[in-house]
Design a protein around this motif. Structure first.
Motif, PDB file in Angstrom:
ATOM      1  N   PRO A 113       0.803  -1.226   0.000  1.00  0.00           N
ATOM      2  CA  PRO A 113       0.000   0.000   0.000  1.00  0.00           C
ATOM      3  C   PRO A 113       0.837   1.277   0.000  1.00  0.00           C
ATOM      4  CG  PRO A 113      -0.199  -1.171   2.091  1.00  0.00           C
ATOM      5  CD  PRO A 113       0.472  -2.102   1.142  1.00  0.00           C
ATOM      6  N   LEU A 114       2.039   1.225   0.583  1.00  0.00           N
ATOM      7  CA  LEU A 114       2.904   2.402   0.545  1.00  0.00           C
ATOM      8  C   LEU A 114       3.294   2.732  -0.887  1.00  0.00           C
ATOM      9  CD1 LEU A 114       4.598   4.575   1.868  1.00  0.00           C
ATOM     10  CD2 LEU A 114       6.391   2.888   2.244  1.00  0.00           C
ATOM     11  N   ALA A 115       3.577   1.698  -1.678  1.00  0.00           N
ATOM     12  CA  ALA A 115       3.915   1.907  -3.081  1.00  0.00           C
ATOM     13  C   ALA A 115       2.745   2.525  -3.836  1.00  0.00           C
ATOM     14  CB  ALA A 115       4.320   0.585  -3.724  1.00  0.00           C
ATOM     15  N   LEU A 118       2.548   6.279  -3.067  1.00  0.00           N
ATOM     16  CA  LEU A 118       3.597   7.134  -3.611  1.00  0.00           C
ATOM     17  C   LEU A 118       3.790   6.970  -5.118  1.00  0.00           C
ATOM     18  CD1 LEU A 118       6.261   6.661  -0.786  1.00  0.00           C
ATOM     19  CD2 LEU A 118       4.772   8.639  -1.142  1.00  0.00           C
ATOM     20  N   ALA A 119       3.100   6.011  -5.713  1.00  0.00           N
ATOM     21  CA  ALA A 119       3.328   5.686  -7.123  1.00  0.00           C
ATOM     22  C   ALA A 119       3.035   6.884  -8.033  1.00  0.00           C
ATOM     23  CB  ALA A 119       2.455   4.511  -7.539  1.00  0.00           C
ATOM     24  N   ASP A 126       7.472  13.738  -1.722  1.00  0.00           N
ATOM     25  CA  ASP A 126       7.104  12.336  -1.839  1.00  0.00           C
ATOM     26  C   ASP A 126       8.320  11.456  -2.119  1.00  0.00           C
ATOM     27  OD1 ASP A 126       4.476  12.866  -1.332  1.00  0.00           O
ATOM     28  OD2 ASP A 126       3.879  12.976  -3.429  1.00  0.00           O
ATOM     29  N   LEU A 127       9.253  11.980  -2.929  1.00  0.00           N
ATOM     30  CA  LEU A 127      10.477  11.224  -3.183  1.00  0.00           C
ATOM     31  C   LEU A 127      11.298  11.075  -1.906  1.00  0.00           C
ATOM     32  CD1 LEU A 127      11.557  12.709  -6.641  1.00  0.00           C
ATOM     33  CD2 LEU A 127      10.510  10.485  -6.179  1.00  0.00           C
ATOM     34  N   ALA A 128      11.334  12.125  -1.096  1.00  0.00           N
ATOM     35  CA  ALA A 128      12.037  12.049   0.188  1.00  0.00           C
ATOM     36  C   ALA A 128      11.355  11.048   1.118  1.00  0.00           C
ATOM     37  CB  ALA A 128      12.078  13.436   0.843  1.00  0.00           C
ATOM     38  N   CYS A 129      10.020  11.019   1.078  1.00  0.00           N
ATOM     39  CA  CYS A 129       9.276  10.055   1.879  1.00  0.00           C
ATOM     40  C   CYS A 129       9.604   8.621   1.444  1.00  0.00           C
ATOM     41  CB  CYS A 129       7.773  10.304   1.742  1.00  0.00           C
ATOM     42  SG  CYS A 129       7.178  11.759   2.624  1.00  0.00           S
ATOM     43  N   ALA A 130       9.690   8.419   0.137  1.00  0.00           N
ATOM     44  CA  ALA A 130      10.004   7.087  -0.376  1.00  0.00           C
ATOM     45  C   ALA A 130      11.395   6.648   0.071  1.00  0.00           C
ATOM     46  CB  ALA A 130       9.908   7.087  -1.899  1.00  0.00           C
ATOM     47  N   PRO A 237     -10.106   7.975  -1.912  1.00  0.00           N
ATOM     48  CA  PRO A 237      -9.317   7.590  -3.092  1.00  0.00           C
ATOM     49  C   PRO A 237      -8.382   6.429  -2.763  1.00  0.00           C
ATOM     50  CG  PRO A 237      -9.229   9.977  -2.722  1.00  0.00           C
ATOM     51  CD  PRO A 237      -9.856   9.370  -1.495  1.00  0.00           C
ATOM     52  N   ALA A 238      -7.957   5.711  -3.800  1.00  0.00           N
ATOM     53  CA  ALA A 238      -7.055   4.567  -3.603  1.00  0.00           C
ATOM     54  C   ALA A 238      -5.751   5.004  -2.954  1.00  0.00           C
ATOM     55  CB  ALA A 238      -6.783   3.887  -4.945  1.00  0.00           C
ATOM     56  N   GLN A 239      -5.227   6.196  -3.324  1.00  0.00           N
ATOM     57  CA  GLN A 239      -3.976   6.660  -2.735  1.00  0.00           C
ATOM     58  C   GLN A 239      -4.145   6.964  -1.253  1.00  0.00           C
ATOM     59  OE1 GLN A 239      -2.886   9.878  -5.431  1.00  0.00           O
ATOM     60  NE2 GLN A 239      -1.260   8.594  -6.290  1.00  0.00           N
TER      61      GLN A 239
END
Length: 288
Positions: A113-115, A118-119, A126-130, A237-239
């Motif tokens: 679900p994390l992917a 952030l997908a 968001d990139l920093a979170c990833a 939403p799905a995200q």
């Protein structure tokens, strides 16, 4: 004028109701998983998963009452995909729980679900979170003398399945009314587990206590969350769904500690904290 003022409030109430559903679903899911673990010594993970799938099939078919003959090919494909994903996810997760514990298995499963959350994002935050989440997961998977790589691998398989589950469940909810699609998927998954369950119980004769634990797990970890998640996905939403799932690792670690006496070290707790923080940031960005 009044309509314009009420619309954002209505959307906010809808999202809050969805969040409350997801929170209750997470608690039910982890208590059910811990209860299932109590039956592992007798039935083994495959036997427990089989009972869990049968319970989910019976309950959801009774609630959803799908008219299978009316399903079109466009409706059947996501239903069959959801059934396969649901069955694989549960078996891989429960086997991982048996090998590496509830908290670690669910935290690694959470990569799915994390992917989803952030997908596709190209924002720096968001990139920093990833990156932060990846570092936290790396810390959880750091090599140690007691590291069970098969258990870690199975948890990662469950992560992939969970990501597919989110997307397919949303598609099923759009193409079929009510719980009909979920019920059909549960029924197909239950049929797939008939030979597996029979084989497992012939080799591991069940006791009344083990059966009771497996049945309880079926209700708490399959039937109830399956229905609640479907309703929640129609409100958020799905995200948002994927990001809000940060509650699962925390729930799993706490339930594992209370019910199974599974203790995590400081690094594991810090890693879970980072993952929760990452998802809190993601939720706030999506909500904004």
């Amino acid at each position: 004028m009044a309509t314009t003022e009420l619309a954002p409030r209505t959307r906010g109430n809808t999202r809050a109701a969805g969040a409350a559903m997801l929170l209750g679903s997470a608690l039910s899911n982890q208590v059910g998983a811990a209860t299932a673990a109590l039956a592992f010594p007798v039935l083994g993970p495959p036997g427990v998963v089989a009972v869990r799938q049968w319970v989910a099939a019976v309950v959801l078919l009774a609630v959803g009452r799908p008219r299978l003959r009316t399903f079109t090919a466009r409706q059947w494909w996501p239903v069959l995909g959801l059934a396969a994903v649901f069955a694989t996810m549960n078996l891989s997760l429960y086997t991982a729980i048996d090998r590496i514990g509830l908290g670690l298995a669910v935290t690694l499963e959470f990569l799915g679900p994390l992917a989803i959350a952030l997908a596709g994002s190209r924002r720096r935050t968001d990139l920093a979170c990833a990156v932060a989440a990846a570092v936290a997961v790396g810390a959880l998977m750091r090599p140690q003398p007691s590291t069970d790589y098969l258990g870690i691998g199975l948890a990662l398989v469950a992560a992939l399945c969970w990501a597919c589950y989110i997307l397919l469940n949303r598609t099923v909810g759009r193409r079929l009314p009510g719980a009909a699609g979920s019920a059909a998927a549960a029924g197909v998954s239950g049929l797939l587990y008939v030979p597996i369950g029979v084989f497992a119980m012939l080799h591991h004769p069940p006791t009344p206590g083990a059966l009771a634990a497996a049945l309880t797990a079926g209700l708490l970890s399959s039937a109830l969350p399956f229905l609640v998640d479907l309703m929640a996905l129609r409100r958020v939403p799905a995200q948002f769904f994927g990001a809000f799932m940060s509650v699962h690792p925390v729930m799993a670690a706490l339930v594992g500690l209370v019910m199974l006496d599974q203790r995590l070290d400081a690094v594991a707790w810090a890693s879970i904290g980072v993952i929760v923080a990452v998802n809190t940031v993601t939720v706030l960005r999506r909500a904004g």
